[in-house]
Enzyme design. Sequence first.
Site, mmCIF file in Angstrom:
data_model
loop_
_atom_site.group_PDB
_atom_site.id
_atom_site.type_symbol
_atom_site.label_atom_id
_atom_site.label_comp_id
_atom_site.label_asym_id
_atom_site.label_seq_id
_atom_site.Cartn_x
_atom_site.Cartn_y
_atom_site.Cartn_z
ATOM 1 N N TYR A 67 0.834 -1.207 0.000
ATOM 2 C CA TYR A 67 0.000 0.000 0.000
ATOM 3 C C TYR A 67 0.870 1.258 0.000
ATOM 4 O O TYR A 67 0.501 2.267 -0.619
ATOM 5 C CB TYR A 67 -0.982 -0.015 1.186
ATOM 6 C CG TYR A 67 -2.217 -0.824 0.865
ATOM 7 C CD1 TYR A 67 -3.287 -0.257 0.167
ATOM 8 C CD2 TYR A 67 -2.302 -2.164 1.215
ATOM 9 C CE1 TYR A 67 -4.409 -1.008 -0.155
ATOM 10 C CE2 TYR A 67 -3.418 -2.925 0.889
ATOM 11 C CZ TYR A 67 -4.475 -2.340 0.208
ATOM 12 O OH TYR A 67 -5.576 -3.070 -0.134
ATOM 13 N N HIS A 119 -14.789 3.181 -0.383
ATOM 14 C CA HIS A 119 -13.727 2.222 -0.071
ATOM 15 C C HIS A 119 -12.544 2.865 0.647
ATOM 16 O O HIS A 119 -11.450 2.305 0.659
ATOM 17 C CB HIS A 119 -13.263 1.509 -1.353
ATOM 18 C CG HIS A 119 -14.306 0.602 -1.941
ATOM 19 N ND1 HIS A 119 -14.212 0.028 -3.185
ATOM 20 C CD2 HIS A 119 -15.472 0.145 -1.416
ATOM 21 C CE1 HIS A 119 -15.288 -0.731 -3.419
ATOM 22 N NE2 HIS A 119 -16.065 -0.667 -2.364
HETATM 23 P P1 OAD Z 1 -12.313 -2.561 -12.244
HETATM 24 O O1 OAD Z 1 -10.872 -2.711 -12.515
HETATM 25 O O2 OAD Z 1 -13.088 -3.772 -11.839
HETATM 26 O O3 OAD Z 1 -13.059 -1.943 -13.510
HETATM 27 C C1 OAD Z 1 -12.574 -0.814 -14.169
HETATM 28 C C2 OAD Z 1 -13.554 -0.446 -15.265
HETATM 29 O O4 OAD Z 1 -13.107 0.750 -15.872
HETATM 30 C C3 OAD Z 1 -13.698 -1.497 -16.367
HETATM 31 O O5 OAD Z 1 -15.071 -1.725 -16.629
HETATM 32 C C4 OAD Z 1 -13.014 -0.820 -17.569
HETATM 33 O O6 OAD Z 1 -13.621 -1.178 -18.819
HETATM 34 C C5 OAD Z 1 -13.248 0.641 -17.267
HETATM 35 N N1 OAD Z 1 -12.271 1.571 -17.870
HETATM 36 C C6 OAD Z 1 -10.965 1.352 -18.182
HETATM 37 N N2 OAD Z 1 -10.407 2.476 -18.684
HETATM 38 C C7 OAD Z 1 -11.376 3.425 -18.683
HETATM 39 C C8 OAD Z 1 -11.427 4.795 -19.077
HETATM 40 N N3 OAD Z 1 -10.359 5.447 -19.544
HETATM 41 N N4 OAD Z 1 -12.603 5.456 -18.926
HETATM 42 C C9 OAD Z 1 -13.697 4.844 -18.432
HETATM 43 N N5 OAD Z 1 -13.700 3.547 -18.052
HETATM 44 C C10 OAD Z 1 -12.569 2.846 -18.164
HETATM 45 O O7 OAD Z 1 -12.457 -1.401 -11.133
HETATM 46 P P2 OAD Z 1 -13.685 -1.064 -10.191
HETATM 47 O O8 OAD Z 1 -14.980 -1.327 -10.850
HETATM 48 O O9 OAD Z 1 -13.431 0.291 -9.636
HETATM 49 O O10 OAD Z 1 -12.228 -2.716 -4.214
HETATM 50 O O11 OAD Z 1 -13.473 -2.120 -9.022
HETATM 51 C C11 OAD Z 1 -14.331 -2.100 -7.934
HETATM 52 C C12 OAD Z 1 -13.595 -2.498 -6.679
HETATM 53 O O12 OAD Z 1 -12.925 -3.762 -6.881
HETATM 54 C C13 OAD Z 1 -12.451 -1.575 -6.301
HETATM 55 O O13 OAD Z 1 -12.871 -0.456 -5.569
HETATM 56 C C14 OAD Z 1 -11.571 -2.453 -5.479
HETATM 57 C C15 OAD Z 1 -11.568 -3.662 -6.388
HETATM 58 O O14 OAD Z 1 -11.189 -4.858 -5.847
HETATM 59 C C16 OAD Z 1 -11.513 -2.982 -3.119
HETATM 60 O O15 OAD Z 1 -10.298 -3.032 -3.125
HETATM 61 C C17 OAD Z 1 -12.364 -3.202 -1.903
#
Ligand code: OAD
Length: 246
Positions: A67, A119
């Site tokens: 981290y 988070h």
């Molecule tokens: P993810 O990594 O699961 O998803 C990221 C999303 O962003 C995907 O759907 C991509 O297609 C999209 N993406 C990538 N580049 C982009 C761009 N330039 N503009 C718009 N979208 C884009 O991340 P999260 O959904 O945030 O939790 O993940 C949710 C949680 O899972 C996080 O907060 C974390 C993780 O494990 C914890 O650590 C508790």
Amino acid sequence: MTWDESVLARLRSAKRWAVLTGAGISAESGVPTFRDAQTGLWANFRAEDLATPEAFLRNPGMVWEWYAMRRDRIALVRPNAGHYALADIESRVEAFTLITQNIDDLHRKAGSRRVLELHGNILRTKCFAENTVVDRWDSVDVPPKCPRCGAMLRPDVVWFGEMLPADEMREAMEAARNCDVFLSIGTSGLVYPAAGLPFEARQRGAVLVEINPEETPLSPYAHLILNGKSGEVLPTLVECLNSGGK
Ligand code: OAD
């Protein structure tokens, strides 16, 4: 990308906005997402080794260092055009709640005021035992010790298996239930309870807009899909809202 004029008209007249962001909105700032097949954090590390209380108790030094490395990188990155566009929308509408799963502080750095961090925030540290935020410590241990009680310090982020901050989650739910428009931006929509918020909003009659270059489980339910990078799509959306046409 289709900019449906009838949906845009509803956005122009919307008074109450709720927005959910995920790692994708910070991708163009250089912060890796979690689930990208090549560069995603969970493609290269195992969440269960790093992002659970059990992992921390098993190997506190390694988790602290992982981290610390992310925190040092995040401290150097800057908000992108997508973050700024959201701060711009907030300044123009009656009610605006930005709900983020991100821990990188970039929304606030871009000037967003009402931000709910579901988070946590990687720039904050808390006591593992007392759960209180700690700003300073002299301890040179890894992880450092709490100056009050001597327990280990940890990043103030939510790990798998932990509860989300109750006040933030309640306010996020309220915002989702009472908004006219809900934007889901840069999130894979796989991690609950955050992933449930857009459904809650839609059920209560909000217009649901998704901004993401990829399809997600939410896509079939969105009234408008803006299929692209948020750093490009959001500034165009702001222009569209301001100009009254596309
Ligand atoms: P993810 O990594 O699961 O998803 C990221 C999303 O962003 C995907 O759907 C991509 O297609 C999209 N993406 C990538 N580049 C982009 C761009 N330039 N503009 C718009 N979208 C884009 O991340 P999260 O959904 O945030 O939790 O993940 C949710 C949680 O899972 C996080 O907060 C974390 C993780 O494990 C914890 O650590 C508790």
